[in-house]
Design a protein around this motif. Structure first.
Motif, short mmCIF file in Angstrom:
data_model
loop_
_atom_site.label_atom_id
_atom_site.label_comp_id
_atom_site.label_asym_id
_atom_site.label_seq_id
_atom_site.Cartn_x
_atom_site.Cartn_y
_atom_site.Cartn_z
N ALA A 68 -3.60 14.05 2.25
CA ALA A 68 -2.94 13.26 3.09
C ALA A 68 -3.17 14.02 4.47
O ALA A 68 -2.94 15.21 4.36
CB ALA A 68 -1.55 13.08 2.68
N SER A 96 0.04 2.47 2.59
CA SER A 96 1.01 3.60 1.96
C SER A 96 1.65 2.90 1.24
O SER A 96 2.00 1.66 1.03
CB SER A 96 1.39 4.43 3.08
N LYS A 154 -5.69 16.80 12.04
CA LYS A 154 -4.38 16.77 11.05
C LYS A 154 -4.36 17.64 10.00
O LYS A 154 -5.43 18.16 9.79
CB LYS A 154 -4.01 15.34 10.87
N LEU A 172 6.35 9.00 -3.69
CA LEU A 172 5.13 8.77 -2.97
C LEU A 172 4.02 8.40 -4.02
O LEU A 172 3.66 9.04 -4.91
CB LEU A 172 4.81 10.08 -2.20
N LYS A 227 -5.18 2.83 11.92
CA LYS A 227 -4.60 4.00 11.89
C LYS A 227 -3.77 4.14 13.33
O LYS A 227 -3.85 3.55 14.28
CB LYS A 227 -6.07 4.81 12.44
N LEU A 232 6.69 8.41 4.38
CA LEU A 232 7.27 9.83 4.33
C LEU A 232 8.50 9.99 4.88
O LEU A 232 9.35 10.93 4.18
CB LEU A 232 6.32 10.84 4.85
N LEU A 239 -1.54 14.68 7.89
CA LEU A 239 -0.53 14.60 8.47
C LEU A 239 -0.62 15.24 9.98
O LEU A 239 -0.64 16.39 10.12
CB LEU A 239 0.78 15.27 7.82
N ASN A 293 -0.92 7.58 -0.04
CA ASN A 293 -0.60 7.87 1.56
C ASN A 293 -1.67 6.76 2.43
O ASN A 293 -1.25 6.56 3.31
CB ASN A 293 -1.30 9.42 1.75
N ASP A 294 -2.78 6.30 1.68
CA ASP A 294 -3.41 5.36 2.77
C ASP A 294 -4.23 4.20 2.08
O ASP A 294 -4.47 3.44 2.57
CB ASP A 294 -4.69 6.27 3.08
N LYS A 341 1.87 3.87 8.99
CA LYS A 341 2.00 3.84 7.63
C LYS A 341 2.60 4.97 6.84
O LYS A 341 3.33 5.13 6.25
CB LYS A 341 0.62 3.49 6.94
N THR A 342 1.79 6.17 7.39
CA THR A 342 2.25 7.57 6.69
C THR A 342 3.57 7.70 7.08
O THR A 342 4.47 8.45 6.38
CB THR A 342 1.37 8.77 7.20
N THR A 343 4.14 7.57 8.45
CA THR A 343 5.42 7.93 8.97
C THR A 343 6.41 6.92 8.11
O THR A 343 7.63 7.56 7.78
CB THR A 343 5.48 7.51 10.50
#
Length: 378
Positions: free
Chosen positions: A210, A151, A264, A185, A166, A175, A212, A188-189, A170-172
């Protein structure tokens, strides 16, 4: 018949989407527009470069499907669905049909042309965007870019890259900085990376929806925003499981699991700025690497020890890209994550940048304050 056209551009690479269905080209413009330069163009201006043509016609789909099944063909799995493939070596044409999705394809790799045919607009639009992205991926990989599993957020052109498998965070991480500290941003991945002329690593976005979790959505303060948008008649990405939509409408914030996998929320790229006020970045230069680990009640802190460095496993290659094998010869490279020489060059340059192994909790504000200090931009 009116034809609509949208051209996508990034780092000198381009692909044009053509369709008589305005909804198809609008989908591409929405999906890529703020990360890759997407612009409506005159159809008669499309005289060169890769082109993806989309057609919504049950009759044309039936004819194309029959053409594949009548010819000698093989079978593959593409996007989790069976794909039947027939090759005409003399004509340089690859035809495919996915009966489960009611989609047919005609690829002419040498001419840079791909046609997507289906019965309904939304599946055609989704497949067209996916394959336009694959065309761009191939062009970028052949010009020396490679794909990192990371990310990314950007502050004044400096990219903070976050790594991990996973669930690592990364996303936490991305964001938290975007939502609380105003960073843009970038991805995201995954991201495209390539050495630049100044000895650094240039970074480009990989446009995608993304994913979430409901808990993260709640922690960011976005749960009610999504509820209100859904109640107003708007929608999230169609790949979202119906159970998630039902939970959002009912106000159930606890994580949803099925078969050991968390279900998600699937957010369109343009919903970050339009719904949540998070800007999107179009590129930057790598400035720092973060390796997070999430513990529910942890106080954010730097991990003890030397931390983790990058390896070849941090690139999207081999089995990590098997969901979309290059059956239509769009990428035309041996590895969907980039050639080995390109990966190793990037690894050497990124190894010189600051590395931060951190543990984070579930307090988004605390995480954001800590990350801003650790990464050195605050």
């Amino acid at each position: 018949m009116t034809t609509h056209a949208v051209r996508l551009e990034a780092a000198g690479a381009s692909v044009t989407v053509l369709s008589a269905e305005r909804a198809v080209t609008d989908w591409a413009a929405r999906y890529f527009g703020q990360w890759w330069k997407a612009a409506q163009v005159a159809p008669d201006s499309v005289c060169a470069g890769p082109v993806v043509v989309a057609e919504v016609s049950p009759g044309a789909y039936a004819d194309a499907a029959l053409e594949v099944t009548r010819a000698p063909h093989t079978s593959a799995v593409y996007a989790k669905a069976q794909m039947l493939l027939a090759r005409d070596e003399a004509a340089g044409v690859i035809r495919g049909v996915s009966p489960e999705e009611a989609l047919a394809y005609r690829s002419e790799p040498a001419a840079g042309s791909l046609t997507v045919i289906g019965c309904d607009t939304e599946p055609v639009a989704t497949a067209t965007a996916r394959l336009a992205r694959e065309v761009m991926r191939g062009t970028l990989l052949r010009s020396g870019w490679t794909v990192l599993h990371a990310s990314a957020v950007v502050h004044e052109g400096r990219v903070i890259l976050t790594f991990g498998q996973k669930g690592a965070g990364k996303t936490t991480t991305a964001l938290a900085l975007a939502a609380r500290k105003g960073l843009a941003l970038l991805a995201n991945d995954r991201v495209f990376v390539r050495p630049n002329d100044s000895g650094g690593v240039a970074v480009l976005p990989w446009p995608s929806a993304a994913a979430l979790g409901l808990g993260l959505l709640d922690g960011l303060g976005w749960f009610e925003v999504v509820q209100e948008r859904l109640e107003a008649g708007e929608s999230l990405h169609p790949t979202q499981d119906g159970q998630v939509t039902e939970a959002l409408r009912a106000g159930r914030r606890e994580p949803l699991w099925e078969g050991g996998k968390e279900l998600k929320t699937q957010v369109f790229p343009d919903q970050f700025p339009n719904w949540f006020g998070v800007p999107l970045a179009t590129g930057g230069v790598a400035g720092a690497l973060v390796f997070p680990r999430i513990e529910r009640d942890a106080t954010p802190a730097v991990e003890n020890g030397d931390g983790r460095g990058l390896t070849d496993s941090d690139f999207m290659s081999g089995k990590t890209e098997d969901r979309y094998p290059d059956v239509f010869e769009l990428a035309r490279v041996d590895d969907g994550g980039g050639v080995a020489e390109a990966r190793h060059g990037v690894l050497g340059l990124l190894a010189r940048l600051p590395h931060h192994a951190v543990v984070l909790g579930h307090d988004i504000d605390g995480n954001a304050d800590f990350l801003a200090k650790v990464t050195g931009w605050a």
